[in-house]
Write a protein that holds these residues in place. Structure first.
Motif, PDB file in Angstrom:
ATOM      1  N   SER A 163      42.328  -3.964   5.153  1.00  0.00           N
ATOM      2  CA  SER A 163      41.706  -2.825   4.458  1.00  0.00           C
ATOM      3  C   SER A 163      40.586  -3.263   3.538  1.00  0.00           C
ATOM      4  O   SER A 163      40.713  -3.215   2.310  1.00  0.00           O
ATOM      5  N   HIS A 164      39.491  -3.746   4.129  1.00  0.00           N
ATOM      6  CA  HIS A 164      38.226  -3.949   3.417  1.00  0.00           C
ATOM      7  C   HIS A 164      38.258  -5.023   2.337  1.00  0.00           C
ATOM      8  O   HIS A 164      37.271  -5.204   1.644  1.00  0.00           O
ATOM      9  N   GLY A 165      39.406  -5.687   2.159  1.00  0.00           N
ATOM     10  CA  GLY A 165      39.487  -6.693   1.092  1.00  0.00           C
ATOM     11  C   GLY A 165      39.696  -6.091  -0.282  1.00  0.00           C
ATOM     12  O   GLY A 165      39.495  -6.752  -1.311  1.00  0.00           O
TER      13      GLY A 165
ATOM     14  N   ALA B  25      42.996  -6.984 -11.083  1.00  0.00           N
ATOM     15  CA  ALA B  25      42.222  -6.108 -11.982  1.00  0.00           C
ATOM     16  C   ALA B  25      42.008  -6.794 -13.337  1.00  0.00           C
ATOM     17  O   ALA B  25      40.905  -6.756 -13.901  1.00  0.00           O
ATOM     18  N   ARG B  26      43.053  -7.460 -13.834  1.00  0.00           N
ATOM     19  CA  ARG B  26      42.932  -8.145 -15.139  1.00  0.00           C
ATOM     20  C   ARG B  26      41.900  -9.264 -15.074  1.00  0.00           C
ATOM     21  O   ARG B  26      41.180  -9.514 -16.034  1.00  0.00           O
TER      22      ARG B  26
ATOM     23  N   PHE C 123      37.802  -0.178  -6.804  1.00  0.00           N
ATOM     24  CA  PHE C 123      36.781  -0.639  -5.848  1.00  0.00           C
ATOM     25  C   PHE C 123      36.458  -2.107  -6.087  1.00  0.00           C
ATOM     26  O   PHE C 123      35.312  -2.511  -6.198  1.00  0.00           O
ATOM     27  N   LEU C 124      37.523  -2.868  -6.205  1.00  0.00           N
ATOM     28  CA  LEU C 124      37.414  -4.312  -6.458  1.00  0.00           C
ATOM     29  C   LEU C 124      37.715  -5.046  -5.147  1.00  0.00           C
ATOM     30  O   LEU C 124      38.799  -4.905  -4.585  1.00  0.00           O
TER      31      LEU C 124
END
Ligand SMILES: Cc1ncc(COP(=O)(O)O)c(C=O)c1O
Length: 381
Positions: A210-212, A224-225, A234-235
């Motif tokens: 899934s798109h990385g 995220a951190r 969208f990372l």
């Protein structure tokens, strides 16, 4: 007509699917994909499974994820007789590829060649194929990969339910792949699965699928951190594609899984009937322990017997084809890539003198008996 394959998806599956669709469910990679992944893991005996769009997508995701786990470009060993998309992911990813001959009794890799390559440090990954439902593993190969630190991957796209000893194949290496294409032991129309006991590999495969996107990962919070400047929704933390499947395919997969073991037993009864009835000059000595027959091989000893086999099969109106794709080392798609080919006399024999006919719920032991009777008459000494 005795065809190579017949759809395992029947009218009751289609009716149930139509009823379910009327409930306006989520269609793309939703709860049923997750449910099918868990049911598949339970059936196979692994911790993690990730459903993708095809066996080919599964091979690509597995090989790329294995490269990322290793942290370097690996040299990948494969069998001379396998499907093209067992090898293509490595070609596209720039991996040097080593092609080994096959063993005539398993149609898997030649144990001697593989072990000598492992001991010489010539391969980093062994991507073994369990061809047409035979067990390609040997204890010596397993010992060698473990002892010399070679990563074992298993292509089980034709091997749902094959066992090595008492344990299903697809559980022995770092990861394994399955296809649910039309004509396989079970079908989701199109579909594939990557299975593994390694949580990090499963995570890599989910990202690649899934798109990385970090939100696909079980480590999404940590990702995220580590990147507070980027919107966590969208990372992108890994190179990724779209290899997803749909809940529609998973709906069928869950239903197909219920009858899978019965289908495997019926296929194995046909294989047994074939090997018991074949005349001399058509190979019947296979290692059948743990088999889950995908197709019925007819490999002649010599040119004349091969011509007779083809004549009988054609006259009986039975659809046939080369054993998978013959010796891949002869196929033009490998040209220009970094490919080393060991001597392949057994794969060449299969290429010249072998074919297979279909197996599945559309084939009965009576049909197989009729075929072997005609072959025996044709090849009578
Ligand atoms: C050994 C093997 N690997 C990979 C695949 C690819 O699977 P799919 O057709 O689902 O892409 C196949 C297809 O039959 C296969 O036989």
């Amino acid at each position: 007509m005795w065809r190579l394959a017949h759809d395992t998806i029947g009218t009751s599956d289609l009716g149930a699917l139509a009823d379910w669709l009327r409930t306006e469910p989520r269609l793309t990679q939703g709860p049923l994909v997750a449910e099918f992944e868990d049911a598949w893991s339970d059936w196979l005996g692994v911790e993690h499974s990730v459903m993708v769009g095809s066996g080919t997508a599964a091979n690509l995701a597995l090989v790329l994820a294995a490269e990322r786990r290793l942290g370097r470009k690996p040299v990948v060993g494969v069998a001379a007789v396998t499907w093209a998309t067992n090898v293509t992911p490595s070609l596209l990813l720039g991996h040097p590829v080593v092609i080994f001959d096959i063993d005539s009794s398993t149609l898997g890799v030649d144990e001697g060649q593989v072990i000598s390559a492992i001991v010489a440090g010539a391969i980093d990954i062994l991507f073994i194929t369990h061809l047409v439902g035979f067990d390609a593993l040997t204890d010596a190969i397993l010992d060698a990969v473990n002892r010399w630190g070679v990563t074992l991957l298993e292509d089980c796209c034709e091997a749902h339910g094959v066992c090595h000893g008492d344990v299903k194949v697809g559980t022995f290496g770092l990861g394994s792949t399955f296809s649910f294409y039309f004509g396989h032991h079970m079908s989701t129309i199109e579909g594939g699965m990557v299975s593994t006991n390694d949580p990090k590999l499963a995570d890599e495969v989910r990202l690649i699928r899934s798109h990385g996107l970090a939100r696909e990962s079980s480590r999404s919070v940590a990702h995220a951190r580590a990147h507070p400047d980027i919107d966590e929704r969208f990372l992108f933390v890994s190179p990724g594609l779209n290899l997803r499947s749909t809940d529609l395919n998973a709906f069928l997969g869950l239903r197909q899984l219920v009858t899978l073991d019965d289908r495997i037993n019926a296929r194995n009864r046909n294989l047994e009937a074939l090997l018991a009835g074949l005349p001399v000059r058509v190979r019947n000595r296979y290692r059948t322990e743990g088999a889950s027959s995908f197709a019925l091989p007819l490999v002649a000893d010599d040119e004349e017997a091969a011509r007779s086999v083809r004549r009988v099969v054609d006259e009986l109106g039975i659809e046939s084809r080369p054993v998978v794709a013959g010796n891949l080392a002869r196929q033009p798609f490998l040209a220009g890539f970094d490919v080393t080919v060991y001597p392949t006399p057994h794969a060449d024999h299969l290429h010249r003198l072998g074919l297979y006919v279909g197996n599945g719920h559309h084939v009965t032991t009576d049909m197989v008996g009729n075929l072997t009777r005609h072959l025996t008459e044709e090849l009578a000494p």
